[in-house]
Design an enzyme around this catalytic site. Sequence first.
Site, PDB file in Angstrom:
ATOM      1  N   HIS A  62       0.878  -1.267  -0.157  1.00 22.46           N
ATOM      2  CA  HIS A  62      -0.088  -0.056   0.079  1.00 22.46           C
ATOM      3  C   HIS A  62       0.990   1.185   0.076  1.00 22.46           C
ATOM      4  O   HIS A  62       1.959   1.113   0.375  1.00 22.46           O
ATOM      5  CB  HIS A  62      -0.880   0.002   1.459  1.00 22.46           C
ATOM      6  CG  HIS A  62      -1.755  -1.344   1.412  1.00 22.46           C
ATOM      7  ND1 HIS A  62      -2.090  -1.782   2.759  1.00 22.46           N
ATOM      8  CD2 HIS A  62      -2.328  -1.985   0.579  1.00 22.46           C
ATOM      9  CE1 HIS A  62      -2.791  -2.593   2.383  1.00 22.46           C
ATOM     10  NE2 HIS A  62      -3.133  -2.929   1.411  1.00 22.46           N
ATOM     11  N   LYS A  72       6.298   6.768   6.804  1.00 23.22           N
ATOM     12  CA  LYS A  72       5.809   5.846   7.937  1.00 23.22           C
ATOM     13  C   LYS A  72       7.002   5.428   8.963  1.00 23.22           C
ATOM     14  O   LYS A  72       8.086   5.162   8.251  1.00 23.22           O
ATOM     15  CB  LYS A  72       4.984   4.550   7.563  1.00 23.22           C
ATOM     16  CG  LYS A  72       3.884   4.784   6.711  1.00 23.22           C
ATOM     17  CD  LYS A  72       3.174   3.578   6.188  1.00 23.22           C
ATOM     18  CE  LYS A  72       2.261   4.011   5.231  1.00 23.22           C
ATOM     19  NZ  LYS A  72       1.542   2.557   4.638  1.00 23.22           N
ATOM     20  N   TYR A 132       1.773   2.230  12.980  1.00 24.05           N
ATOM     21  CA  TYR A 132       2.189   2.936  12.123  1.00 24.05           C
ATOM     22  C   TYR A 132       2.258   4.536  12.503  1.00 24.05           C
ATOM     23  O   TYR A 132       1.139   4.748  12.844  1.00 24.05           O
ATOM     24  CB  TYR A 132       1.370   2.821  10.875  1.00 24.05           C
ATOM     25  CG  TYR A 132       0.935   1.589  10.362  1.00 24.05           C
ATOM     26  CD1 TYR A 132       1.052   1.405   8.936  1.00 24.05           C
ATOM     27  CD2 TYR A 132       0.066   0.841  11.065  1.00 24.05           C
ATOM     28  CE1 TYR A 132       0.611   0.044   8.619  1.00 24.05           C
ATOM     29  CE2 TYR A 132      -0.546  -0.154  10.549  1.00 24.05           C
ATOM     30  CZ  TYR A 132      -0.450  -0.475   9.326  1.00 24.05           C
ATOM     31  OH  TYR A 132      -0.751  -1.712   8.878  1.00 24.05           O
ATOM     32  N   ASP A 170      -6.337  -6.176  -1.938  1.00 23.24           N
ATOM     33  CA  ASP A 170      -5.040  -6.581  -1.936  1.00 23.24           C
ATOM     34  C   ASP A 170      -4.856  -7.886  -3.084  1.00 23.24           C
ATOM     35  O   ASP A 170      -3.913  -7.846  -3.647  1.00 23.24           O
ATOM     36  CB  ASP A 170      -4.295  -7.075  -0.767  1.00 23.24           C
ATOM     37  CG  ASP A 170      -4.119  -6.046   0.180  1.00 23.24           C
ATOM     38  OD1 ASP A 170      -3.843  -4.876  -0.153  1.00 23.24           O
ATOM     39  OD2 ASP A 170      -3.856  -5.836   1.516  1.00 23.24           O
TER      40      ASP A 170
END
Length: 181
Positions: A62, A72, A132, A170
């Site tokens: 992603h 991130k 995250y 996904d």
Amino acid sequence: MKILQTPLKDCYIIEPTVFVDDRGYFFEKYNEKKFEEFTGMNGHFVQDNISESSYGVLRGIHLQKGEHAQAKLVSCLEGKVWDVAVDLRENSPTFGQWFGIELSAENKLQLYIPRGFGHGFSVLSKTAVFSYKCDNFYHRESEGSVKFNDPDLGIDWKIAENDAILSDKDQNAPSFKDRNF
């Protein structure tokens, strides 16, 4: 705290100094000043996300694209994951390359993934709680993805493909060649 360069440009492993005694442990999880001094990059974060997953869950690959791109800082708070960063910046010398690392509650390692990278992880333990830190806010319309098992990338997720538990998004992600960003 050590900040270590990975083989991918601008992608770093953060290894804390852990102090252990009979009461437990203590460590500095993140220090913006040290991060900026070492990397020369802004490490200001505005959003924290947590996910819980069971063995075999594979989330990724992603990214957020355009003005909503996100850097991130990721870590595993409980359990163990195989974490993967993919350089999707077309002008980068490491474009199309990936790096994987085991992140766990035990090793306390973190991975800094810059803007323009794809990211994913597979759960290697019975369960895992994953954290995250993001430097930009989530924006649904700016989501991008790449198929987790794309042969052009050749990512080893450390689990058998038939054990992978995937979201519909996904499973139906575009190939690296047909990426949507």
